[in-house]
Design an enzyme around this catalytic site. Sequence first.
Site, mmCIF file in Angstrom:
data_model
loop_
_atom_site.group_PDB
_atom_site.id
_atom_site.type_symbol
_atom_site.label_atom_id
_atom_site.label_comp_id
_atom_site.label_asym_id
_atom_site.label_seq_id
_atom_site.Cartn_x
_atom_site.Cartn_y
_atom_site.Cartn_z
ATOM 1 N N GLY A 44 4.183 3.793 6.330
ATOM 2 C CA GLY A 44 3.978 4.828 5.322
ATOM 3 C C GLY A 44 2.540 5.311 5.363
ATOM 4 N N CYS A 45 2.342 6.559 4.947
ATOM 5 C CA CYS A 45 1.014 7.177 5.056
ATOM 6 C C CYS A 45 -0.044 6.480 4.216
ATOM 7 C CB CYS A 45 1.092 8.652 4.681
ATOM 8 S SG CYS A 45 1.931 8.992 3.111
ATOM 9 N N TYR A 46 0.255 6.294 2.930
ATOM 10 C CA TYR A 46 -0.698 5.581 2.077
ATOM 11 C C TYR A 46 -0.957 4.178 2.637
ATOM 12 C CZ TYR A 46 -0.175 8.799 -1.964
ATOM 13 O OH TYR A 46 -0.191 9.872 -2.825
ATOM 14 N N VAL A 47 0.092 3.579 3.160
ATOM 15 C CA VAL A 47 0.013 2.194 3.607
ATOM 16 C C VAL A 47 -0.974 2.037 4.761
ATOM 17 C CG1 VAL A 47 1.317 0.224 4.469
ATOM 18 C CG2 VAL A 47 2.398 1.853 2.923
ATOM 19 N N SER B 115 -3.468 3.964 5.427
ATOM 20 C CA SER B 115 -4.790 4.224 4.876
ATOM 21 C C SER B 115 -5.368 2.977 4.211
ATOM 22 C CB SER B 115 -4.677 5.365 3.856
ATOM 23 O OG SER B 115 -5.838 5.487 3.089
#
Lengths: 359, 359, 359, 359
Positions: free
Chosen positions: A156-159, A161
Site C-alpha cells: 500500500g502507498c502509505y505503507v 512511505s
Amino acid sequence: MIRAGVIGATGYAGVELVRLLLNHPQVSHISVSSVSFEGQHITDIYANLFQLCSGTLCGKSAGILETADEVVSESDVVFTALPHGTAEKYADACIREGKKLIDLSADFRFGRNEAVFKQWYKKSWEYPAAHEESVYGLPEMYREQIRGARIVGNPGCYVTSVTLGLLPALKAGCIDTGRIIADSKSGVTGAGRSPTMTNQFCECGESVSAYGVGAHRHQPEIVQNCSQAAGLPCTVVFTPHLVPMSRGILSTIYAPLAGDFSGSAGEITAELRNMYRAFYQHEPFVRVLADAKNPATRNVRGSNYCDIQVYAVANGTMLEAVSVLDNMVKGASGQAVQNMNIMCGFDETAGLQLIPAAF
Amino acid sequence: MIRAGVIGATGYAGVELVRLLLNHPQVSHISVSSVSFEGQHITDIYANLFQLCSGTLCGKSAGILETADEVVSESDVVFTALPHGTAEKYADACIREGKKLIDLSADFRFGRNEAVFKQWYKKSWEYPAAHEESVYGLPEMYREQIRGARIVGNPGCYVTSVTLGLLPALKAGCIDTGRIIADSKSGVTGAGRSPTMTNQFCECGESVSAYGVGAHRHQPEIVQNCSQAAGLPCTVVFTPHLVPMSRGILSTIYAPLAGDFSGSAGEITAELRNMYRAFYQHEPFVRVLADAKNPATRNVRGSNYCDIQVYAVANGTMLEAVSVLDNMVKGASGQAVQNMNIMCGFDETAGLQLIPAAF
Amino acid sequence: MIRAGVIGATGYAGVELVRLLLNHPQVSHISVSSVSFEGQHITDIYANLFQLCSGTLCGKSAGILETADEVVSESDVVFTALPHGTAEKYADACIREGKKLIDLSADFRFGRNEAVFKQWYKKSWEYPAAHEESVYGLPEMYREQIRGARIVGNPGCYVTSVTLGLLPALKAGCIDTGRIIADSKSGVTGAGRSPTMTNQFCECGESVSAYGVGAHRHQPEIVQNCSQAAGLPCTVVFTPHLVPMSRGILSTIYAPLAGDFSGSAGEITAELRNMYRAFYQHEPFVRVLADAKNPATRNVRGSNYCDIQVYAVANGTMLEAVSVLDNMVKGASGQAVQNMNIMCGFDETAGLQLIPAAF
Amino acid sequence: MIRAGVIGATGYAGVELVRLLLNHPQVSHISVSSVSFEGQHITDIYANLFQLCSGTLCGKSAGILETADEVVSESDVVFTALPHGTAEKYADACIREGKKLIDLSADFRFGRNEAVFKQWYKKSWEYPAAHEESVYGLPEMYREQIRGARIVGNPGCYVTSVTLGLLPALKAGCIDTGRIIADSKSGVTGAGRSPTMTNQFCECGESVSAYGVGAHRHQPEIVQNCSQAAGLPCTVVFTPHLVPMSRGILSTIYAPLAGDFSGSAGEITAELRNMYRAFYQHEPFVRVLADAKNPATRNVRGSNYCDIQVYAVANGTMLEAVSVLDNMVKGASGQAVQNMNIMCGFDETAGLQLIPAAF
C-alpha cells in the site's frame, strides 16, 4: 525482453503502469484489459496517451482494452490493478500458465495471514496456494525473496512511505516499538479514479482533512512490516489526511528512542542520519537527505524515489522521520515495475530512471 | 554523442533543461553554470536532483556550478537560459569556438530585426553577426533552417502555443489575418523562479487574473510568426492570464474564416480538422485531437507535446483553435532539446519520449 | 422582515443562499427543502453550518430539510435552486399564494421566449403565465422591473460576468455588436455538487481545459442581454474554460470599437474608463478599477462585487474588458439576494456587505 | 462604540483585521498605519478593499496609511501586527494614553518570562512594565483576565489550534503530559506576505513539506499553555508542515491516556467526546463535531470557529484530537477581535458572526 500485461488498466494505478511500461527498455509489448471499458481504446479514456500506445514514438501496445484472460495469455508478466479481493484467480491462472504476477491490491500483502485480510477487507481467500508462495513486494526488505517469486503483493502507498521512514531504526532495534505514531498526508489520487464526494474538487480543494482515524486498512500492513523488521510486536497509531494536490505522500513518523544514545539532540540527530545513510547507501530509490534539507513531495513527484530525513527531537529522546514519495509511483506502479525488474533479472532501475522535476 | 552545457542552469528553464539532458541518449556530459550560485552544487539549490547528477543512475554531470566560459569550453552544444539581453556574447564565443548555441531568451527570436527587439526589450545588440545567422527555433516552421544553424533562438512559451494553434490555417490562407485574437492562460512557472508578489502563493493561488493586457512582449513575436506563415501582415490581440497551477499554457485563438467554406458549422469544423490533421500528420510533437475531445493542459504536462483542437464557431464563420502545451517543455526546454536534436542530426525525438501522466 | 425559503437547499447555490440569508438583517426565518435529503438536518450534509442554523449565533432555521410545499407555505420569498425545468410549478404556487419567487435555474431567464429555452434546455413550459410576468434578475439592467416583479429569473454566472463587462459599451453603442468574443475562465463550483469526472480533483486539478466550445447554454442568454442592451442583434462567440480553483469567474471580452474615437490607444483607454466609471458610479456592486489595476478573482471572492477593467487595444481599434466575480455570489446566490432586496424594498446591500478577503 | 487602529495594516494579519473591523457593529472608525507604504491608500496595496474603506457600504476609514503614533492617538483600541520585538513601545504608549492594545506578534505571549522570549525570538524587552500586566489572549483559557486587561498578547496560530485541541483533556488531567505530539498542517498565509522561496507558488504549490522540525518558535508557547492548563510540566513534540492552500491549519494531536478509562475504544471515544462537548458547550467559537464527522479546514474557512473531533485510538490507550481553524481568523485576527470584544465589554461574537462557506 518480456511482454507485459495490465489487468485493470483504466484505474489510476493501471494507467500509471502503462505510462511506465511504455518507456521500459525490456518490455516489448503491453496488453491491457478493463472490465468497464472493454473493447474501447485506452486512449479514448486517457487522452494523455493519445497516439502514444502504437505509433512511432513509444508504440508497444495496440491499446485496445481486451479481456483479462486474453491479457494473461499474451503476457509474460501480469500486473493486476483491481479492486481488493479479485486478483486471486489471475494469480492462480498465472501460476498454472507459468507467468509472473504482481498484484497492486491488498490481496497478497499479508502472506498466509488470511485472518488479517478478512478482518480488514471483508473477503475470504479462494486460492490458498497462491497466497502460500506470494511474496511482499517491498524490495528494501525482501529483495531476495522477490527475486525468486512468481506472485508478488505490491504494498500500500502509505505503507511504503511509513515503512521506509522507519526501517533502519527498526532493524537497529533503537526505538520503542510499542509507541509508534505515523501521521500521513496524501494527494487525492490516493482516493482512486471514480468520482465521489471525497475527491470532488470543491470538497477537497483548498482544504485539509483527516479521515479513517484509527480505522484505516493500511494500519495492519504497517504493523506487519514494522513487526517483521524489528522482530518484535509493534503498535502503530496511523492517521491519514487528504491534502489538495494530485500526487504525493508525506509521512511524519514519531517513535521514542530506546537505544544507547547520549549527547545533545544535535549529536544524536547526526548519529541517526549516519545510521540511515549507511542502511540505505546501496538502495537505488531511497535518498537520505543532506543536513539542512527537509523533504517535500514535489522533489520526488513523478519518480520512484523516496526521500527521507531523520531527526532526534524532544531533547534527543524521540526519533522523528519524515518520508516523502509519489503515491502512484514508489507508492504503487513504480514499485510494481521495480519488483518486475527484480523478478525478471533486469537492472533494478530499468524503466525507472525518472528525474523528478523542480516544479 | 555530444557534450551539453547549460549557462544559467539555476533558473527554471535551466534546471528543466538539466532534467531533460540527464536522460538524453546522445548526451555524454552536462556542464552547468550560474552566476548566483557559482561554486555550489546544483543539487544544493535543486533537491529534486539530489544524487542524480553524478551517480549510478543518470550521472552525467559533476553538478558543480562553474563559470559560463568554462561551460562553453567544455561543451559541443551550449544552452543559454539567461535574462534577456545577455546571451549575445556567448553566441559570439560559440561561433568562434565552433560550438552550437540554443538561446532560451528573446535575444535571437527576431532575426535581424533589432528595432523590434529594442522596442520591447529595451536593449541594443552588440554582436550583429550572431543575429545575422541566427534561426528561429520553431521546428514546425523552420526545421530545415534549424538543421543547418549554429545559433538558434528558442521561441517564447505563449508564442509557441499560439503559433502552432494557428499555423495550418495561416499556411492555408483561410483566415482574416487582420483580426486574430489569442487569449492565453498560463501556470505560474512562466513568471520565473525569483519570488515576487506575482508568484507569491497567496496572491496567485485560488485566483485567476489578467495581466500585460495589450502590452505583453510575446505579442510582437506572435505577430512575426503569423505574418511569416501567412505571407501577409497580421494583427494579433494577445492577452495572457495567470492561473493557479505550476505548469501549462492553454491558448484559445479566434480568427474569422476567410476562405471558401460552405455548409453547416459541423461540416466546416470537420473540414478544418482534416486540414489540421493533414498539416501536422508527420510532426512528432503536435497532436490534433480526435473529435469530441477538448484539450487540457494536464494531458501534455511534463511532455514535449502540443495538443490542438479546432472548431468552426459563430455559425461557421469563425475559426477557434485551442492549443495546450507545457510551458517549460514544448514552451521552453523541451523545444530547445528538440532543436538540438535537429541541429546535431539526432533522431528528433531523442530524450523527449516523455509520456504525459494521466494526473 | 420576511421569511425566506430555499427549495433545493443542498445544491451549491442553495447552501450558498442559506449562508447569505443567515446573516441577513431583514430575514427572520429560513425554511429549507431538498428532495435528496428530505428529513435530514442540513448540517448533516454541510458541516460548515454545524450549530449555525438554530442557535445563539445566527439561528434562524431549524435546519430540517422539509418538502418544497412546506417551504412555500412557510415563506414570503422563495428561492428555487433546482435542476433546469423544474421551478415552474413553484412559481405558479407562489403566484397563487401571494409569495415572491426568485429562481436560480435557467427557467425564467428568457422572458416569453420559450423557443430559445426549449432549444437549449430541451424542455417545454407548462405554466406560461408565470413566464409572462417573470423579470430577468440583473439589477444593473432591470432594477425597476425587478422592483415590481413577483417572479424573477436569476441570471447564469458566466452571463452576469460577460454582460456587466460589456454593458456600458453596449448602451453607448460604441462597439461592433456583430463581432463580440467572450472568453471565460471559471472555478469548479460552476460544475455543481454532484461528483463527476469533470469536477474530480485529479482530473481538473493542476490543469486548465476548454469545454462547451460553441455550444454552451449561456451563449443565447449572453446574446439576449447584449441585444437588449444595444438595441441591435448581437453575435457572441463564447468559450468557457475550467480552472483549478473553487470559486470565481474571469471573463475577457473583445469587441471592435465602432464609435467616434481618436487619439492614441492610451487616450481611448482613458475615455473608455471614464465611460465605464460614469455608467457604474451608482451601482453598489460593480467596481471599475483604478488605472494600473488588473482584475483578479481573488479580489472579489466570497463577495457580491464584480470588478471590471477596460482597455483599448489593437492600436485603439478594439475594446477589451476584463470582468471578475464570484460565480456563486454575484454569479448566483448573492445576485438572488440582491434581487430579493429590490423586490422587498430593502436596502439593496442588506445582507451583502461582504468584504472580500485579501487571500 | 470605539475607534480602532491597526499598526502594521499592510501585512496579512493587519489587512485581515481591517476586513473584520469594517463590519464590526461597535467600531465607528478605523485608523491604519504601515511603515512600508506610509502615505498611500490601503486600497492601493489591497485591491480587494477598493471603495470599501470610505464609502456608502462599510466606510469607516479614510484608508490612508498614517504613522503609528497618529494611529495610537486616534484610537481607543490599538492592534499591532508588526514583526516580533517591535510592539513594546506602542504598548507603553497605550498604557500612558489610556488606550487598550492587542498585539498579534509573540511579544506579549510569554507573560513575564523574558528568558523564553529571548531564547526563541532573539530580542530583549525594553518595557518590562507592559509585560507585567499583559494577559495571554486565549479566551477559552483566560477570559476573565482578558476582560480586565489593557495589554493582550494574541496567541500564535498553530498554538491556538493545538491548545484548543487538548484543553479539555489537560484540564481533566487524563493524559500523560510528558508524551504529547502535535503534528500541524498549515496554509501558506502562515508564511506572511513578503515573497520568499517558501511561499513562491511553484515551490510550495502541488506539494507538502515539513519544516522547522524540533525547532519551531510556537513550540515553547504550546508547552506554556499545556503546562498552565494541566498544572504540570508538559513535553510537546511539535512539527509544522506547509500544504498547498492559502488558509487553514489542521492539527493532529496525540497523547497517551492516563486516566481511569475502561471499555472498548468506541466506549472511551464516546466518553472523551462527552467530556469535550461538556467543556466547550458555552464557548461561542469552538465546535465539537458530531459523531461520524471528521474536521476539515474548509468547514471553518474565513470564520472564527475552531472545529474539533476527539478519538480514542491504539485500543483505547491513546487520545487523538484533530483540530481545525482558519490561521488568519481564529489563528490571528479573528481571535484579536474576540479579545477586543471581551476587553470592551461587547458581545463576544460582535463582528465575528461569519458563516463558513461550503466551498
